[in-house]
Design a protein around this motif. Structure first.
Motif, PDB file in Angstrom:
ATOM      1  N   LEU A  79       0.830  -1.211   0.000  1.00  0.00           N
ATOM      2  CA  LEU A  79       0.000   0.000   0.000  1.00  0.00           C
ATOM      3  C   LEU A  79       0.864   1.260   0.000  1.00  0.00           C
ATOM      4  N   ILE A  80       1.987   1.222   0.712  1.00  0.00           N
ATOM      5  CA  ILE A  80       2.899   2.370   0.711  1.00  0.00           C
ATOM      6  C   ILE A  80       3.407   2.642  -0.698  1.00  0.00           C
ATOM      7  N   ALA A  81       3.647   1.578  -1.455  1.00  0.00           N
ATOM      8  CA  ALA A  81       4.124   1.744  -2.825  1.00  0.00           C
ATOM      9  C   ALA A  81       3.011   2.231  -3.761  1.00  0.00           C
ATOM     10  N   LEU A  82       1.788   1.761  -3.559  1.00  0.00           N
ATOM     11  CA  LEU A  82       0.675   2.120  -4.442  1.00  0.00           C
ATOM     12  C   LEU A  82       0.077   3.498  -4.135  1.00  0.00           C
ATOM     13  N   ALA A  83      -0.048   3.833  -2.869  1.00  0.00           N
ATOM     14  CA  ALA A  83      -0.813   5.012  -2.453  1.00  0.00           C
ATOM     15  C   ALA A  83      -0.319   6.350  -3.004  1.00  0.00           C
ATOM     16  N   PRO A  84       0.988   6.627  -3.082  1.00  0.00           N
ATOM     17  CA  PRO A  84       1.397   7.949  -3.580  1.00  0.00           C
ATOM     18  C   PRO A  84       0.911   8.248  -4.998  1.00  0.00           C
ATOM     19  N   ALA A  85       0.769   7.232  -5.823  1.00  0.00           N
ATOM     20  CA  ALA A  85       0.285   7.449  -7.190  1.00  0.00           C
ATOM     21  C   ALA A  85      -1.232   7.624  -7.230  1.00  0.00           C
ATOM     22  N   ALA A  86      -1.909   7.301  -6.128  1.00  0.00           N
ATOM     23  CA  ALA A  86      -3.377   7.375  -6.037  1.00  0.00           C
ATOM     24  C   ALA A  86      -4.027   6.815  -7.307  1.00  0.00           C
ATOM     25  N   PRO A  87      -3.859   5.511  -7.557  1.00  0.00           N
ATOM     26  CA  PRO A  87      -4.333   4.928  -8.807  1.00  0.00           C
ATOM     27  C   PRO A  87      -5.841   5.000  -9.007  1.00  0.00           C
ATOM     28  N   LEU A  88      -6.602   5.215  -7.972  1.00  0.00           N
ATOM     29  CA  LEU A  88      -8.060   5.288  -8.126  1.00  0.00           C
ATOM     30  C   LEU A  88      -8.588   6.712  -8.025  1.00  0.00           C
ATOM     31  N   ARG A  89      -7.700   7.696  -8.047  1.00  0.00           N
ATOM     32  CA  ARG A  89      -8.124   9.094  -7.991  1.00  0.00           C
ATOM     33  C   ARG A  89      -8.656   9.526  -9.348  1.00  0.00           C
ATOM     34  N   THR A  90      -9.692  10.336  -9.320  1.00  0.00           N
ATOM     35  CA  THR A  90     -10.227  10.894 -10.554  1.00  0.00           C
ATOM     36  C   THR A  90     -10.084  12.405 -10.500  1.00  0.00           C
ATOM     37  N   GLY A  91     -10.192  13.025 -11.642  1.00  0.00           N
ATOM     38  CA  GLY A  91     -10.045  14.475 -11.691  1.00  0.00           C
ATOM     39  C   GLY A  91     -11.217  15.215 -11.080  1.00  0.00           C
ATOM     40  N   THR A  92     -12.434  14.803 -11.388  1.00  0.00           N
ATOM     41  CA  THR A  92     -13.588  15.588 -10.979  1.00  0.00           C
ATOM     42  C   THR A  92     -14.516  14.877 -10.013  1.00  0.00           C
ATOM     43  N   SER A  93     -14.798  13.616 -10.236  1.00  0.00           N
ATOM     44  CA  SER A  93     -15.788  12.932  -9.394  1.00  0.00           C
ATOM     45  C   SER A  93     -15.117  12.088  -8.321  1.00  0.00           C
ATOM     46  N   HIS A  94     -15.878  11.743  -7.321  1.00  0.00           N
ATOM     47  CA  HIS A  94     -15.406  10.918  -6.223  1.00  0.00           C
ATOM     48  C   HIS A  94     -15.603   9.448  -6.603  1.00  0.00           C
ATOM     49  N   PRO A  95     -14.568   8.602  -6.567  1.00  0.00           N
ATOM     50  CA  PRO A  95     -14.743   7.198  -6.923  1.00  0.00           C
ATOM     51  C   PRO A  95     -15.625   6.473  -5.910  1.00  0.00           C
ATOM     52  N   VAL A  96     -16.390   5.501  -6.390  1.00  0.00           N
ATOM     53  CA  VAL A  96     -17.301   4.749  -5.524  1.00  0.00           C
ATOM     54  C   VAL A  96     -17.184   3.255  -5.821  1.00  0.00           C
ATOM     55  N   VAL A  97     -17.508   2.451  -4.815  1.00  0.00           N
ATOM     56  CA  VAL A  97     -17.562   1.005  -4.984  1.00  0.00           C
ATOM     57  C   VAL A  97     -18.923   0.673  -5.594  1.00  0.00           C
ATOM     58  N   ARG A  98     -18.931   0.168  -6.819  1.00  0.00           N
ATOM     59  CA  ARG A  98     -20.188  -0.213  -7.476  1.00  0.00           C
ATOM     60  C   ARG A  98     -20.710  -1.524  -6.931  1.00  0.00           C
ATOM     61  N   SER A  99     -19.836  -2.508  -6.793  1.00  0.00           N
ATOM     62  CA  SER A  99     -20.234  -3.802  -6.234  1.00  0.00           C
ATOM     63  C   SER A  99     -19.021  -4.453  -5.605  1.00  0.00           C
ATOM     64  N   CYS A 100     -19.287  -5.337  -4.673  1.00  0.00           N
ATOM     65  CA  CYS A 100     -18.216  -6.070  -4.006  1.00  0.00           C
ATOM     66  C   CYS A 100     -18.749  -7.458  -3.673  1.00  0.00           C
ATOM     67  N   ARG A 101     -18.004  -8.455  -4.066  1.00  0.00           N
ATOM     68  CA  ARG A 101     -18.396  -9.839  -3.799  1.00  0.00           C
ATOM     69  C   ARG A 101     -17.236 -10.553  -3.118  1.00  0.00           C
ATOM     70  N   GLY A 102     -17.567 -11.314  -2.088  1.00  0.00           N
ATOM     71  CA  GLY A 102     -16.548 -12.063  -1.368  1.00  0.00           C
ATOM     72  C   GLY A 102     -16.800 -13.551  -1.455  1.00  0.00           C
TER      73      GLY A 102
END
Length: 151
Positions: A79-102
């Protein structure tokens, strides 16, 4: 001494409840204060909670140390390696979880996949959570889908 003698009012409502009832006297349903998730029709599972937590960190809305007590093994370093790039950041809208299955692999281990809507695109996130001896769930692995797919 009864309450009516002290205050001059009548008896306390619900004071004479039976030992097996959870609801106050006169109430017909048996829901209690902790049944809010059942009333909404959806219960929050550990993998739903972790999908939201991981999204918050990987979109940059929460710092990576927010997951410090919720990871095991090398996952925090990942997570320390992934987080600085914020791979799920968008320019204008807030990202949301559409569905999650376990999918439970065995007792105390769940592998889950979530689809994350980032603006007009959808990304995949897979992760594994494990329940420790202290009965707390912790993230053991996370992986993001490579290509962006139109929503």
């Amino acid at each position: 001494m009864s309450r009516s003698r002290i205050t001059g009012r009548g008896p306390v409502r619900g004071a004479a409840r039976g030992p097996d009832t959870r609801a106050p006297a006169g109430r017909s349903d048996q829901r209690g204060p902790g049944d809010a998730t059942r009333r909404r029709g959806r219960t929050t599972t550990p993998h739903d909670m972790f999908a939201e937590r991981l999204l918050a960190v990987l979109s940059g809305s929460r710092p990576v140390h927010w997951m410090l007590g919720h990871t095991i093994g090398d996952e925090y370093d990942q997570l320390i390696a992934l987080a600085p790039a914020a791979p799920l950041r968008t320019g204008t809208s807030h990202p949301v979880v559409r569905s999650c299955r376990g999918i439970p692999l065995r007792p105390g281990v769940v592998e889950a996949c979530a689809s994350i809507e980032t603006g007009e695109r959808v990304r995949a996130m897979a992760f594994r959570i494990e329940r420790g001896d202290d009965l707390r769930w912790r993230c053991a692995a996370v992986e993001l889908g490579g290509d962006l797919v139109p929503a």
